[in-house]
Design a protein around this motif. Structure first.
Motif, PDB file in Angstrom:
ATOM      1  N   ASP A  82       0.811  -1.076   0.016  1.00 63.32           N
ATOM      2  CA  ASP A  82      -0.081   0.039  -0.179  1.00 63.32           C
ATOM      3  C   ASP A  82       0.778   1.446  -0.094  1.00 63.32           C
ATOM      4  O   ASP A  82       0.544   2.234  -0.508  1.00 63.32           O
ATOM      5  N   THR A  83       1.847   1.111   1.022  1.00 61.34           N
ATOM      6  CA  THR A  83       2.826   2.357   0.651  1.00 61.34           C
ATOM      7  C   THR A  83       3.493   2.524  -0.581  1.00 61.34           C
ATOM      8  O   THR A  83       3.582   3.739  -0.967  1.00 61.34           O
ATOM      9  N   LEU A  84       3.982   1.395  -1.160  1.00 64.38           N
ATOM     10  CA  LEU A  84       4.486   1.530  -2.534  1.00 64.38           C
ATOM     11  C   LEU A  84       3.412   2.068  -3.613  1.00 64.38           C
ATOM     12  O   LEU A  84       3.891   3.066  -4.401  1.00 64.38           O
ATOM     13  N   LEU A  85       2.255   1.667  -3.547  1.00 64.98           N
ATOM     14  CA  LEU A  85       1.227   2.126  -4.505  1.00 64.98           C
ATOM     15  C   LEU A  85       0.854   3.808  -4.384  1.00 64.98           C
ATOM     16  O   LEU A  85       0.543   4.225  -5.075  1.00 64.98           O
ATOM     17  N   ARG A  86       0.936   4.021  -3.166  1.00 64.05           N
ATOM     18  CA  ARG A  86       0.775   5.374  -2.632  1.00 64.05           C
ATOM     19  C   ARG A  86       1.589   6.371  -3.343  1.00 64.05           C
ATOM     20  O   ARG A  86       1.570   7.505  -3.708  1.00 64.05           O
ATOM     21  N   GLU A  87       2.880   5.735  -3.052  1.00 61.98           N
ATOM     22  CA  GLU A  87       3.982   6.509  -3.675  1.00 61.98           C
ATOM     23  C   GLU A  87       3.913   6.591  -5.076  1.00 61.98           C
ATOM     24  O   GLU A  87       4.236   7.820  -5.844  1.00 61.98           O
ATOM     25  N   ILE A  88       3.266   5.634  -5.796  1.00 62.84           N
ATOM     26  CA  ILE A  88       3.343   5.443  -7.234  1.00 62.84           C
ATOM     27  C   ILE A  88       2.319   6.642  -7.613  1.00 62.84           C
ATOM     28  O   ILE A  88       2.400   7.459  -8.680  1.00 62.84           O
ATOM     29  N   ALA A  89       0.984   6.698  -6.945  1.00 64.93           N
ATOM     30  CA  ALA A  89      -0.133   7.560  -7.046  1.00 64.93           C
ATOM     31  C   ALA A  89       0.422   8.853  -7.149  1.00 64.93           C
ATOM     32  O   ALA A  89       0.303   9.801  -7.969  1.00 64.93           O
ATOM     33  N   ALA A  90       1.367   9.075  -6.031  1.00 64.32           N
ATOM     34  CA  ALA A  90       1.776  10.455  -5.663  1.00 64.32           C
ATOM     35  C   ALA A  90       2.623  11.148  -6.976  1.00 64.32           C
ATOM     36  O   ALA A  90       2.681  12.277  -7.259  1.00 64.32           O
ATOM     37  N   ILE A  91       3.489  10.122  -7.209  1.00 58.28           N
ATOM     38  CA  ILE A  91       4.414  10.574  -8.584  1.00 58.28           C
ATOM     39  C   ILE A  91       3.734  11.025  -9.598  1.00 58.28           C
ATOM     40  O   ILE A  91       3.918  12.021 -10.500  1.00 58.28           O
ATOM     41  N   PHE A  92       2.715  10.001  -9.972  1.00 56.34           N
ATOM     42  CA  PHE A  92       1.689  10.325 -11.207  1.00 56.34           C
ATOM     43  C   PHE A  92       0.996  11.579 -11.026  1.00 56.34           C
ATOM     44  O   PHE A  92       0.949  12.291 -11.768  1.00 56.34           O
ATOM     45  N   GLY A  93       0.692  11.851  -9.890  1.00 58.48           N
ATOM     46  CA  GLY A  93      -0.125  13.189  -9.418  1.00 58.48           C
ATOM     47  C   GLY A  93       0.702  14.410  -9.777  1.00 58.48           C
ATOM     48  O   GLY A  93       0.441  15.713 -10.230  1.00 58.48           O
ATOM     49  N   GLU A  94       2.048  14.379  -9.339  1.00 52.22           N
ATOM     50  CA  GLU A  94       2.967  15.391  -9.493  1.00 52.22           C
ATOM     51  C   GLU A  94       3.426  15.643 -10.921  1.00 52.22           C
ATOM     52  O   GLU A  94       3.684  16.774 -11.248  1.00 52.22           O
ATOM     53  N   GLN A  95       3.166  14.642 -11.684  1.00 52.86           N
ATOM     54  CA  GLN A  95       3.276  15.050 -13.332  1.00 52.86           C
ATOM     55  C   GLN A  95       2.001  15.430 -13.770  1.00 52.86           C
ATOM     56  O   GLN A  95       1.985  15.744 -14.858  1.00 52.86           O
ATOM     57  N   GLY A  96       0.781  15.821 -13.075  1.00 56.24           N
ATOM     58  CA  GLY A  96      -0.285  16.349 -13.610  1.00 56.24           C
ATOM     59  C   GLY A  96      -1.294  15.507 -14.009  1.00 56.24           C
ATOM     60  O   GLY A  96      -2.466  15.590 -14.461  1.00 56.24           O
ATOM     61  N   PHE A  97      -1.381  13.941 -13.608  1.00 54.68           N
ATOM     62  CA  PHE A  97      -2.234  13.084 -13.922  1.00 54.68           C
ATOM     63  C   PHE A  97      -3.170  12.750 -12.558  1.00 54.68           C
ATOM     64  O   PHE A  97      -2.703  12.755 -11.567  1.00 54.68           O
ATOM     65  N   THR A  98      -4.452  12.813 -13.111  1.00 54.93           N
ATOM     66  CA  THR A  98      -5.463  12.325 -11.988  1.00 54.93           C
ATOM     67  C   THR A  98      -5.266  11.002 -11.977  1.00 54.93           C
ATOM     68  O   THR A  98      -5.589  10.181 -12.929  1.00 54.93           O
ATOM     69  N   VAL A  99      -5.421  10.185 -10.738  1.00 55.54           N
ATOM     70  CA  VAL A  99      -5.365   8.765 -10.612  1.00 55.54           C
ATOM     71  C   VAL A  99      -6.703   8.517 -10.274  1.00 55.54           C
ATOM     72  O   VAL A  99      -7.345   8.984  -9.219  1.00 55.54           O
ATOM     73  N   THR A 100      -7.415   7.626 -11.000  1.00 59.34           N
ATOM     74  CA  THR A 100      -8.967   7.344 -10.848  1.00 59.34           C
ATOM     75  C   THR A 100      -8.895   5.644 -10.599  1.00 59.34           C
ATOM     76  O   THR A 100      -8.369   4.892 -11.113  1.00 59.34           O
ATOM     77  N   GLY A 101      -9.717   5.345  -9.454  1.00 57.76           N
ATOM     78  CA  GLY A 101     -10.187   4.059  -9.127  1.00 57.76           C
ATOM     79  C   GLY A 101     -10.816   3.464 -10.012  1.00 57.76           C
ATOM     80  O   GLY A 101     -11.830   3.915 -10.539  1.00 57.76           O
ATOM     81  N   ALA A 102     -10.847   1.959  -9.888  1.00 54.16           N
ATOM     82  CA  ALA A 102     -11.734   1.123 -10.498  1.00 54.16           C
ATOM     83  C   ALA A 102     -13.152   1.356 -10.127  1.00 54.16           C
ATOM     84  O   ALA A 102     -14.056   1.032 -11.213  1.00 54.16           O
ATOM     85  N   ILE A 103     -13.411   1.381  -8.801  1.00 52.04           N
ATOM     86  CA  ILE A 103     -14.770   1.624  -8.441  1.00 52.04           C
ATOM     87  C   ILE A 103     -15.330   2.740  -8.791  1.00 52.04           C
ATOM     88  O   ILE A 103     -16.617   2.804  -9.216  1.00 52.04           O
ATOM     89  N   ASP A 104     -14.589   3.978  -9.002  1.00 60.43           N
ATOM     90  CA  ASP A 104     -15.241   5.036  -9.625  1.00 60.43           C
ATOM     91  C   ASP A 104     -15.667   4.852 -11.147  1.00 60.43           C
ATOM     92  O   ASP A 104     -16.648   5.478 -11.457  1.00 60.43           O
ATOM     93  N   LEU A 105     -14.844   3.934 -11.766  1.00 62.56           N
ATOM     94  CA  LEU A 105     -15.306   3.812 -13.299  1.00 62.56           C
ATOM     95  C   LEU A 105     -16.461   2.986 -13.234  1.00 62.56           C
ATOM     96  O   LEU A 105     -17.149   2.948 -14.349  1.00 62.56           O
TER      97      LEU A 105
END
Length: 260
Positions: free
Chosen positions: A98-121
């Motif tokens: 979970d810590t690793l995946l949160r860090e990956i999400a943060a990295i994508f966010g810093e690049q300007g991407f919105t990370v959307t979850g499967a449940i949202d879609l």
């Protein structure tokens, strides 16, 4: 908003593609299924190239879908962006999935991407609280409560999303090897236990990056392991093909229900 699905193994990438137009990111070494969508080839060692390719495709939203093993990085193939990120990634790897995946999400966010979850879609892939196949007995409810308690206690350690209890005893806990490995272990060490599998997110888990999943194969393996029921967390566990899952549970004589 242009979307990209970062595809792992299994049926989920295809199910998310059904939510609307998207391109598919295929990672080197990941056995993702063929999909009818534009593709972007990527490597774990080349985040910089991936970010550039996503931006060139006007992607602003990314969704992670499917099973991904922990990546092995070849230093010889790393681009400058990945080299700069490696201290963060290495530190996160040592603290759990979970810590690793949160860090990956943060990295994508810093690049300007919105990370959307499967449940949202695909909110249609989760279940409200209640029976899906049959109704749990008092004994099954008791075993489920025991398994839930173990998962809640292990939550801060970022261990797994599943546990099995039978007659009040914990007989299986999911670890890095996954649910199938836990079920195989139980089939050998406690055959015919009549236990209950509980599948739910870790407390505080980031569901955008890693949503628990069950499918018909989960039901069949639970039956082969000698279980009598499966409890999932309402609104936070994806059911891949609900009709097929319910049919498999009925055919195997397993009780299946969702609990808030």
């Amino acid at each position: 908003m242009a979307r990209a699905i970062i595809a792992g193994a299994g049926a989920l990438p295809g199910l998310l593609l059904a939510a609307g137009p998207a391109c598919v990111v295929r990672l080197e070494g990941v056995a993702s299924a063929p999909l009818d969508a534009p593709e972007i080839a990527a490597r774990f060692e080349q985040f910089g190239q991936l970010f550039a390719d996503l931006k060139a495709a006007d992607v602003t939203e990314v969704a992670f879908a499917g099973a991904l093993a922990r990546p092995k990085f070849d230093p010889a193939l790393m681009d400058a962006e990945t080299m700069a990120l490696m201290p963060r990634i290495a530190a996160a790897i040592g603290q759990g999935d979970d810590t690793l995946l949160r860090e990956i999400a943060a990295i994508f966010g810093e690049q300007g991407f919105t990370v959307t979850g499967a449940i949202d879609l695909r909110p249609d892939l989760v279940a409200d609280a209640g029976a899906i196949c049959g109704a749990p007995t008092q004994a099954q409810e008791g075993d489920a409560a025991r398994a839930r308690a173990v998962l809640e206690a292990l939550g801060p350690l970022d261990v797994g999303q599943g546990a099995i209890a039978a007659r009040g005893q914990v007989i299986g806990v999911e670890t890095l090897q996954g649910t199938d490995a836990m079920l195989r272990f139980v089939s050998v060490t406690a055959p015919g236990s009549g236990g209950v599998l509980v599948k739910r997110p870790k407390p505080g888990q980031d569901l955008r990056m890693d949503t628990p999943v069950i499918g018909p194969d989960t039901v069949m393996k639970a039956a082969e392991a000698g279980l009598s029921g499966i409890e999932i967390a309402a609104r936070s566990v994806l059911i891949l093909d609900r009709d097929a899952v319910a049919d498999a549970a009925e055919a195997a004589g397993l009780t299946l229900w969702a609990r808030a």
